[in-house]
Design a protein around this motif. Sequence first.
Motif, PDB file in Angstrom:
ATOM      1  N   PRO A  36      23.217  28.748  16.231  1.00  0.00           N
ATOM      2  CA  PRO A  36      22.680  30.299  16.163  1.00  0.00           C
ATOM      3  C   PRO A  36      21.234  29.809  16.070  1.00  0.00           C
ATOM      4  CG  PRO A  36      23.447  30.295  13.035  1.00  0.00           C
ATOM      5  CD  PRO A  36      24.382  29.022  14.506  1.00  0.00           C
ATOM      6  N   SER A  37      20.246  30.550  16.444  1.00  0.00           N
ATOM      7  CA  SER A  37      19.307  30.516  16.895  1.00  0.00           C
ATOM      8  C   SER A  37      18.333  29.937  15.062  1.00  0.00           C
ATOM      9  CB  SER A  37      18.600  31.116  17.742  1.00  0.00           C
ATOM     10  OG  SER A  37      18.281  32.687  16.523  1.00  0.00           O
ATOM     11  N   ASP A  38      18.803  30.745  14.464  1.00  0.00           N
ATOM     12  CA  ASP A  38      18.217  30.409  13.339  1.00  0.00           C
ATOM     13  C   ASP A  38      18.040  28.584  12.525  1.00  0.00           C
ATOM     14  OD1 ASP A  38      20.382  30.601  12.370  1.00  0.00           O
ATOM     15  OD2 ASP A  38      19.791  31.805  11.240  1.00  0.00           O
ATOM     16  N   GLY A  39      19.886  28.585  12.667  1.00  0.00           N
ATOM     17  CA  GLY A  39      19.479  27.057  12.123  1.00  0.00           C
ATOM     18  C   GLY A  39      19.990  27.093  10.487  1.00  0.00           C
ATOM     19  N   PRO A  40      20.363  25.503   9.913  1.00  0.00           N
ATOM     20  CA  PRO A  40      20.405  25.658   8.611  1.00  0.00           C
ATOM     21  C   PRO A  40      18.993  26.141   7.859  1.00  0.00           C
ATOM     22  CG  PRO A  40      19.923  23.297   9.597  1.00  0.00           C
ATOM     23  CD  PRO A  40      20.008  24.330  10.637  1.00  0.00           C
ATOM     24  N   VAL A 127      28.443  18.842  11.970  1.00  0.00           N
ATOM     25  CA  VAL A 127      29.479  17.575  12.299  1.00  0.00           C
ATOM     26  C   VAL A 127      29.802  18.101  13.916  1.00  0.00           C
ATOM     27  CG1 VAL A 127      30.553  17.615   9.573  1.00  0.00           C
ATOM     28  CG2 VAL A 127      31.267  19.232  11.284  1.00  0.00           C
ATOM     29  N   PRO A 128      30.110  16.407  14.191  1.00  0.00           N
ATOM     30  CA  PRO A 128      30.458  16.579  15.881  1.00  0.00           C
ATOM     31  C   PRO A 128      30.876  17.735  15.851  1.00  0.00           C
ATOM     32  CG  PRO A 128      30.514  14.334  14.523  1.00  0.00           C
ATOM     33  CD  PRO A 128      30.239  15.201  14.052  1.00  0.00           C
ATOM     34  N   GLY A 129      31.066  18.561  17.048  1.00  0.00           N
ATOM     35  CA  GLY A 129      31.693  19.400  17.591  1.00  0.00           C
ATOM     36  C   GLY A 129      30.673  21.122  16.932  1.00  0.00           C
ATOM     37  N   GLY A 130      30.633  20.797  16.182  1.00  0.00           N
ATOM     38  CA  GLY A 130      29.949  21.889  15.736  1.00  0.00           C
ATOM     39  C   GLY A 130      30.702  22.291  13.837  1.00  0.00           C
ATOM     40  N   GLY A 131      29.953  22.959  13.170  1.00  0.00           N
ATOM     41  CA  GLY A 131      30.702  23.710  11.719  1.00  0.00           C
ATOM     42  C   GLY A 131      29.630  23.062  10.927  1.00  0.00           C
ATOM     43  N   ARG A 132      29.623  23.350  10.075  1.00  0.00           N
ATOM     44  CA  ARG A 132      28.557  23.392   8.649  1.00  0.00           C
ATOM     45  C   ARG A 132      29.039  22.043   7.570  1.00  0.00           C
ATOM     46  NH1 ARG A 132      25.592  28.189   5.639  1.00  0.00           N
ATOM     47  NH2 ARG A 132      25.719  29.764   7.327  1.00  0.00           N
ATOM     48  N   ALA A 133      28.228  21.012   7.455  1.00  0.00           N
ATOM     49  CA  ALA A 133      28.480  19.903   6.475  1.00  0.00           C
ATOM     50  C   ALA A 133      27.880  19.786   5.307  1.00  0.00           C
ATOM     51  CB  ALA A 133      28.185  18.557   7.174  1.00  0.00           C
ATOM     52  N   VAL A 134      28.343  19.472   4.902  1.00  0.00           N
ATOM     53  CA  VAL A 134      27.928  18.875   3.105  1.00  0.00           C
ATOM     54  C   VAL A 134      26.420  19.671   2.838  1.00  0.00           C
ATOM     55  CG1 VAL A 134      27.529  16.692   2.946  1.00  0.00           C
ATOM     56  CG2 VAL A 134      27.738  17.984   0.864  1.00  0.00           C
ATOM     57  N   PHE A 135      25.673  18.953   3.916  1.00  0.00           N
ATOM     58  CA  PHE A 135      24.450  19.430   2.834  1.00  0.00           C
ATOM     59  C   PHE A 135      23.378  20.313   4.243  1.00  0.00           C
ATOM     60  CE2 PHE A 135      22.985  15.302   0.430  1.00  0.00           C
ATOM     61  CZ  PHE A 135      23.472  15.626  -0.370  1.00  0.00           C
ATOM     62  N   TYR A 136      24.038  21.060   4.475  1.00  0.00           N
ATOM     63  CA  TYR A 136      23.798  22.314   5.560  1.00  0.00           C
ATOM     64  C   TYR A 136      22.724  23.629   4.567  1.00  0.00           C
ATOM     65  CZ  TYR A 136      23.728  26.414   8.718  1.00  0.00           C
ATOM     66  OH  TYR A 136      23.211  26.837   9.989  1.00  0.00           O
ATOM     67  N   ASP A 137      22.916  23.798   3.290  1.00  0.00           N
ATOM     68  CA  ASP A 137      22.259  24.402   2.703  1.00  0.00           C
ATOM     69  C   ASP A 137      21.298  24.162   2.425  1.00  0.00           C
ATOM     70  OD1 ASP A 137      22.891  27.361   3.553  1.00  0.00           O
ATOM     71  OD2 ASP A 137      24.923  26.537   2.533  1.00  0.00           O
TER      72      ASP A 137
END
Length: 215
Positions: A36-40, A127-137
Motif C-alpha cells: 500500500p502507498s503508506d508502506g511499513p 519478502v519476494p512476492g510481497g507480504g510482511r517480513a520479520v522487521f516490517y514494524d
Amino acid sequence: MQGSSDGPGRRGAWGVIAVVLLVGVHLVRGGAGEWPSDGPPQPATAAAAGRAAALGGATAAPLPASPPVRVRVPSVRIDAPVTRVGLDAEGWIEAPAPDDRNLAGWYTGAVTPGERGTAVVVGHVDVPGGGRAVFYDLGALAPGKRVEIARGDGRTAVFTVYGVEVVPKDGFPAARVYGTTGAPELRLITCGGRYSPAGGYEGNVVVSARLTEVR
C-alpha cells in the motif's frame, strides 16, 4: 565495497555494510507495487533524536559470548528465531533466507548480543512476492522500549532502545552505527525510507539499544 579489498582488519565492517544493501536487493526483487502507498511504519522525528545518554548509568554488566537464538520485541509484535549470517566467498555478508519471512540474522563477524561491543541483527521488511517480513514494524519502535535476545546459554539479554532512525543507504554512517561505545549494545536493521519500484528503499531503519538487564 568488497571486504577483500580493505584487508582482513576491515573485512567484517564492510561485510556489515553490505548486508543492508543485500536486504535492499531482495526487497527490490520482492515486488514493486505490492505494498500500500503508506508502506511499513517509519520512525518519528522525535524518536530518531534519541541518544545513549538518555539511559544514564542504566547499563548491565557485559556477558560472555553466547550466540543468540531468538529475538523478541513485544511492543511491535516481533518474535522470531535467529540464524547466523556471515560472509560469502566474495566478502559480502549473507542476508537471512528471503523465503522465511519470520527469520532474523545475527552477523557472526560482530560480538554476540550482551557482550561488550556492538551486536548486529538484521531482517527483511518484506519478502519476494510481497507480504510482511520479520522487521516490517521495526520503524514503529520507540525509545524506552525493550528488545529481548534469548541466548544459547539460557540467559536473556534485555536491551533498552535509545534511538530509532532512518539513515540513507548512500553515505551510510557505518562508523556511527556499528562503532563500539564501550558498552554492550545492539543494532536492529532493516530497509526503510522512501520506496520506489525502480530503486527499492532509499534507506535503512536502524534501532540502537543498550544492555540494561539480564534474565
